[in-house]
Every structure is written in structure tokens, then in C-alpha cells.
Design a protein around this motif. Structure first.
Motif, PDB file in Angstrom:
ATOM      1  N   ALA A  95       0.977  -1.317  -0.005  1.00  0.00           N
ATOM      2  CA  ALA A  95       0.232  -0.063  -0.006  1.00  0.00           C
ATOM      3  C   ALA A  95       0.801   1.148   0.224  1.00  0.00           C
ATOM      4  O   ALA A  95       0.065   2.363  -0.207  1.00  0.00           O
ATOM      5  CB  ALA A  95      -1.093   0.316   0.982  1.00  0.00           C
ATOM      6  N   GLN A  96       1.873   1.080   0.192  1.00  0.00           N
ATOM      7  CA  GLN A  96       3.117   2.177   0.159  1.00  0.00           C
ATOM      8  C   GLN A  96       2.912   2.662  -1.203  1.00  0.00           C
ATOM      9  O   GLN A  96       2.944   3.777  -1.830  1.00  0.00           O
ATOM     10  CB  GLN A  96       4.249   1.922   0.854  1.00  0.00           C
ATOM     11  CG  GLN A  96       5.223   3.389   0.400  1.00  0.00           C
ATOM     12  CD  GLN A  96       6.768   2.272   0.932  1.00  0.00           C
ATOM     13  OE1 GLN A  96       7.275   1.866  -0.162  1.00  0.00           O
ATOM     14  NE2 GLN A  96       7.262   3.212   1.702  1.00  0.00           N
TER      15      GLN A  96
ATOM     16  N   GLY B 224      -4.913   3.232  -0.982  1.00  0.00           N
ATOM     17  CA  GLY B 224      -4.152   2.929  -0.060  1.00  0.00           C
ATOM     18  C   GLY B 224      -4.528   1.519   0.449  1.00  0.00           C
ATOM     19  O   GLY B 224      -4.276   0.781   1.391  1.00  0.00           O
TER      20      GLY B 224
ATOM     21  N   ALA C 292      -4.236  -2.114   1.218  1.00  0.00           N
ATOM     22  CA  ALA C 292      -3.914  -2.499   2.515  1.00  0.00           C
ATOM     23  C   ALA C 292      -5.322  -3.799   2.884  1.00  0.00           C
ATOM     24  O   ALA C 292      -5.082  -4.418   3.290  1.00  0.00           O
ATOM     25  CB  ALA C 292      -3.787  -1.614   3.375  1.00  0.00           C
TER      26      ALA C 292
ATOM     27  N   LEU D  31       3.375   2.793   5.261  1.00  0.00           N
ATOM     28  CA  LEU D  31       3.001   3.790   3.684  1.00  0.00           C
ATOM     29  C   LEU D  31       2.961   5.230   4.923  1.00  0.00           C
ATOM     30  O   LEU D  31       3.825   5.147   5.778  1.00  0.00           O
ATOM     31  CB  LEU D  31       1.314   3.365   5.423  1.00  0.00           C
ATOM     32  CG  LEU D  31       1.349   2.275   5.071  1.00  0.00           C
ATOM     33  CD1 LEU D  31       0.947   0.665   4.114  1.00  0.00           C
ATOM     34  CD2 LEU D  31      -1.074   2.282   5.360  1.00  0.00           C
TER      35      LEU D  31
ATOM     36  N   THR E 214      -3.240   8.541   3.895  1.00  0.00           N
ATOM     37  CA  THR E 214      -3.170   6.558   3.653  1.00  0.00           C
ATOM     38  C   THR E 214      -2.983   5.924   5.640  1.00  0.00           C
ATOM     39  O   THR E 214      -3.813   5.173   5.292  1.00  0.00           O
ATOM     40  CB  THR E 214      -2.236   5.741   2.745  1.00  0.00           C
ATOM     41  OG1 THR E 214      -2.956   6.404   1.588  1.00  0.00           O
ATOM     42  CG2 THR E 214      -2.977   4.325   3.093  1.00  0.00           C
ATOM     43  N   LEU E 215      -1.744   6.472   5.717  1.00  0.00           N
ATOM     44  CA  LEU E 215      -1.036   5.958   7.043  1.00  0.00           C
ATOM     45  C   LEU E 215      -2.132   6.369   8.479  1.00  0.00           C
ATOM     46  O   LEU E 215      -2.969   6.065   8.662  1.00  0.00           O
ATOM     47  CB  LEU E 215       0.146   6.014   7.631  1.00  0.00           C
ATOM     48  CG  LEU E 215       0.269   5.591   8.986  1.00  0.00           C
ATOM     49  CD1 LEU E 215      -0.050   4.158   9.237  1.00  0.00           C
ATOM     50  CD2 LEU E 215       1.821   5.985   8.858  1.00  0.00           C
TER      51      LEU E 215
END
Length: 539
Positions: free
Chosen positions: A77-78, A87, A91, A151, A155-156
Motif C-alpha cells: 500500500a506504500q 492505499g 491494504a 505507509l 493513507t497511514l
């Protein structure tokens, strides 16, 4: 098939020499945290056995039958960076597929493809984990989520907040435990959101109950791992290797395995004939090959040096001068020290120091690699034809002139300007000895010096198995009067030369005071300490 030392990916019991991964963590503490329905962090530097430990933990928990435990790597997902839709989609796909692989629950992946993908990405992960948790009313779910800190951006932030959103519904409608795994502790996440706001991991994930760090091997574990090769093949290791292996690696798992691989597999003669012992000199040759290989692990290590937080700490160590180090220390937050220690780059006890001897070799080599390629001096200029000894007087005189002509411009090119003079000399020496000799380095706060130990084989055919020229070079920054600095330096140089068994010793004093002419800075004299003559060089 003969087992090997593993240097890439999780270790596989049938293929690799392996210590029990669950002995490297406090299993009782982890089981207690899961029992108490806690969410926590497990972090470790890259290539220290983290994934191997997580997979072993998953198998252990599933074998007990009390939990449904799944391991999922979401590094893929990075690539989405701050694109939440892409993202979170990546994930969730990885998690759903991994749950199927870990527990055999194919129905979750089918549900996700049928219904889950239509859910708003801002709630999709919460919905996925909720559905998984409700699939079995008897066994709570446990999720081991790896590479979380790969990530970035929104997204993170979304991932952390969606996990936090379901926390209150555990264990019936959300995993009983979620373990966030990565290189860094969640407190060290510095997340740049799409609107420019910087959000810390601690604020986005304030439900963390504990932070567990996977450490290095102990000295006993390091030796035990290598002796598995002896047990499997009969090939012995020279007893003199063990203290060297410990100082070189300090138990850093990738280094321990990589050196084992170099000795037992990359050394073709030793690989073909297991009756030959691994001698100390073969070990040292393997160590040098590993350093020169610029392997991925070592490349990642030096890449970290570009981070401002890392720079502040490493610069203080490389400066090797109390006044500069103290000034830097005033601006180094404790969080930065802990962060760099968590990355595995330094040890903080008994004092700040680079974590192991190989890292102490790699860091200055990498910091000066470009500089080395631009230095035109050649090895042959300084090798005496009559006995193949390095002419240190000629070499250091040449460096004096080189330093006078280039120091101001070249030091400005270094990212680590605080240690510029020492790094420039190390680049010059490395250029000369590359492919022939070895340079070992020691430096640290509170010692006001950098120690270099140069070894040069005098017989090309025998290499280090034959006679070796051993030279100590002590590097000091002028911090008192010149004569006081020289007096202190001579005592230190003589002691270090005695410790190393060096036949030659030189003290090099860098005068960085403004307004001092080069004619006053540049000098060469000799001094006697006991029965030893030491060359003293001013720069």
C-alpha cells in the motif's frame, strides 16, 4: 540439502540455520497483552528477524486453538502514498487475502470482493475487521499487521484511525488484539497529511498499550547460531573468531548471518571442502568482502544517515570533539536519541557510540564514497618497491598538501561537516589502501579523538596470512593549546599502538581555528614516548 545462513526474507527452519524466534521475544508478556485485549507495537530494525518472529507467533497462537491469528504485510500500500482510496484498498486486499492464507477462512475474502470493496475507503478497513471478528463467535481474532510504517501521508492516518475506531467493539465485533509491526515505534511516526498538517503516530493511534522492541542476538546466541553449521557439516571455526564476531556485529542478526554466509558459502574453497577450518584470517577476509559489497542492508543503513533526526545524533558521535559534541548534544532531543537507537544505528550505553564495528566501518566509507572517487592519488605512489611497505611519511606529507589545497571546498560537500577533517583523511586513506589493506576505526563522544588502525600485507601472495605492516593513526581536533593537545595525543597514541601491536604510530592534529595561516598549521615532527617514536603532523 545443506542449510545456509539466511540473509534475505523470513528464515525457514528446513532451509536456514535458525534460533527459536519465540525465545527472542517475551512470549509471556505478549500472551498477557493479548489476554488483556490490548493493542500494542512490535518494532525492530530491518532484517533483524521481525517477520520470522511474527510468523512463529501466529503459528503458536493458532496451534493453541484459542484465537484465530493472521499475519498480513501491507507494504504494497506504500505505492499509493497519500491516496486514501488506493492505499486503503491495497491494504484491505492484502489483509483479506492474508487472513485466508493464515486461517483458511476463504469466506472473508469472498465477502470482501462481493461487498467490502463497495464500502467507502474511510470505513472499509473497520468494516473488514468487524466482519472477520464476527465470523467466529468462540475464537477472538488477532491481527499481526506488518510494515505499517511503510505507509505514508493520509493513507497511514486513515489506517490508524480506522483501527482506533473499532477498538471499543473488541473482541466480539473487532479483533481482540491488533499488533502494529514496523521499523519504528508508532510514537516516531511523523505523518504529513494532505493539507500540510504534521500528525504524530501517538495522536492518531492513542490506544497503544505497550511497545516491544525485538533486540539483537546475545553473544551466546550469536555463537550458538554459527555452531549449528559445525553440527551440520563438521566444519570448525577458529576460537579466535568469536570475540571478533561479537565486536563486529554486537549480535545484529543480519550481520551475524551475512558474515556466516560469507565464510561458509561465498568462500568457495571452504564450501567445497568442509574439512577445512574457518580461520581468523579467512573470517577477516569475509568481513572485508561484506563491507565492500555494499549489500542492501548496508545500503539502507547509510540511506538513514540523510534523515535530519539521524544526522543530529551521528554527527555528534563522528565529531569526536567534546566542544562540538556538547554543542550538538544541547540540540539533540532525547526522542531523537531513542529513535536512532531503535533503528539499530547506535548504542547509548555506556556512552553514545555507533552500534557495532562493521557499522563504524561502513558509515565513514559511505559518507566519503564520492570523495574517494575524485581523489587522483594512486596506491602505487606510496608503496616502497624494496619491501612493499606503505611509506607513511610520504603518504601523510602528500595528504598535508592535499588538505591544504582542498579542505575548505571539499569539507563543504560533506553532509557531516562537523567531522569533515577526519572524514577527508579517511577518504584519502581508503582510496590508497582499497583492495590491498584494511582500516579499522574507533570514535565516540568524550574521547576527543578518532583512532585509525591500518593493516597492510607485505606479501601479496600470502596476503594477511603473511607479514603485515600495522600502523596506528590518532586524529585529534585542536581544543587546547597546540602543545597541550600534542602532549595528550602522544599518550593516547602510544597506548592505542601498544593495544593494537602496531609497529608505527602517527598523531595528526587538525587546527580549525579561524585566522590561523596554513604555514602555521602545517608541520611535521617526531616525538618519543617510552621506546616508541611517534610522528606528529599538523594540518
Amino acid at each position: 540439502m545443506e542449510k545456509q545462513f539466511n540473509t534475505a526474507g523470513p528464515s525457514i527452519p528446513g532451509d536456514h540455520y535458525l534460533l527459536d524466534p519465540l525465545t527472542r521475544v517475551d512470549l509471556a508478556e505478549i500472551e498477557s497483552l493479548i489476554e488483556a485485549k490490548r493493542y500494542f507495537v512490535l518494532h525492530a530494525p530491518r532484517q533483524t528477524g521481525k517477520t520470522t518472529a511474527l510468523l512463529a507467533l501466529m503459528q503458536h497462537l493458532n496451534a493453541q486453538g484459542r484465537y484465530r491469528c493472521a499475519y498480513a504485510n501491507i507494504e504494497g500500500a506504500q505505492a499509493a502514498r497519500g491516496d486514501v482510496r488506493a492505499g486503503i484498498s491495497a491494504a484491505c486486499h492484502a489483509i483479506a487475502r492474508s487472513i485466508e492464507d493464515s486461517t483458511g477462512e476463504r469466506a472473508l475474502y469472498e465477502w470482501y470482493r462481493r461487498e467490502g470493496e463497495a464500502i467507502d475507503p474511510r470505513d472499509r478497513l473497520t468494516a473488514l475487521l468487524r466482519h472477520w471478528s464476527q465470523m467466529d463467535g468462540k475464537r477472538p481474532a488477532v491481527l499481526l499487521l506488518d510494515e505499517v510504517d511503510a505507509l505514508v501521508g493520509d493513507t497511514l492516518i486513515s489506517l490508524l484511525r480506522q483501527i482506533r475506531a473499532g477498538y471499543a467493539q473488541r473482541p466480539m465485533a473487532f479483533p481482540q488484539t491488533v499488533v502494529l509491526c514496523g521499523v519504528r515505534d508508532v510514537r516516531d511516526y511523523r505523518i504529513h497529511s494532505g493539507d500540510g498538517e504534521i500528525i504524530t503516530g501517538g495522536s492518531a493511534f492513542n490506544i497503544k498499550a505497550a511497545s516491544i522492541r525485538l533486540g539483537n542476538f546475545s553473544e551466546e546466541e550469536t555463537r550458538a547460531l554459527w555452531l549449528q553449521h559445525t553440527e551440520a557439516t563438521g566444519q570448525r571455526f577458529d576460537e579466535a573468531i568469536w570475540p571478533e564476531l561479537w565486536e563486529d556485529t554486537r549480535g545484529q542478526p543480519w550481520l551475524v548471518n551475512a558474515l556466516g554466509h560469507e565464510c561458509t558459502w561465498q568462500d568457495k574453497e571452504l564450501r567445497k571442502n568442509r574439512s577445512l577450518p574457518v580461520t581468523l584470517e579467512r573470517y577477516k577476509a569475509a568481513r572485508e568482502r561484506l563491507i565492500q559489497s555494499r549489500a542492501t542492508h548496508l545500503d539502507q543503513l547509510t540511506d538513514k544517515l540523510r534523515e535530519p533526526r539521524v544526522h543530529r545524533v551521528i554527527a555528534a558521535i563522528l565529531a569526536a570533539d567534546d566542544r562540538e559534541a556538547d554543542a550538538l548534544h544541547e540540540h539533540v532531543p532525547l526522542d531523537d536519541l531513542q529513535y536512532v537507537e531503535d533503528l539499530g544505528l547506535i548504542q547509548s550505553r555506556p556512552q553514545w557510540r555507533i552500534a557495532n564495528r562493521i557499522y563504524r566501518e561502513v558509515i565513514p566509507r559511505e559518507l566519503t564514497y564520492t570523495t574517494q572517487t575524485r581523489i587522483t592519488h594512486e596506491q602505487t605512489w606510496y608503496v616502497r618497491p624494496q619491501d612493499r611497505r606503505l611509506d607513511l611519511d610520504k603518504l601523510l606529507a602528500a595528504f598535508q598538501q592535499f588538505f591544504r589545497e582542498n579542505a575548505d571546498a571539499w569539507i563543504e560537500r560533506f553532509q557531516y561537516k562537523e567531522a569533515g577533517p577526519q572524514l577527508l583523511l579517511q577518504a584519502f586513506l581508503q582510496r590508497i589502501v582499497n583492495g590491498g589493506g584494511r582500516i579499522s576505526r574507533e570514535y565516540g563522544l568524550g574521547r576527543r579523538r578518532t583512532d585509525l588502525f591500518l593493516e597492510w600485507p607485505l606479501d601479496e601472495a600470502q596476503g594477511f596470512l603473511g607479514p603485515v605492516q600495522r600502523v596506528v593513526l590518532e586524529l585529534k581536533i585542536l581544543h587546547k593549546s597546540l602543545e597541550a593537545t600534542i602532549e595528550e595525543g602522544l599518550t593516547q597514541t602510544a597506548a592505542y599502538a601498544e593495544q593494537c601491536g602496531a609497529q608505527e604510530a602517527h598523531l595528526i592534529v587538525f587546527d580549525r581555528r579561524p585566522g590561523i595561516s596554513w604555514d602555521d598549521k602545517i608541520f611535521h615532527r617526531s616525538a618519543t614516548v617510552g621506546a616508541r617514536t611517534i610522528g606528529v603532523w599538523g594540518m
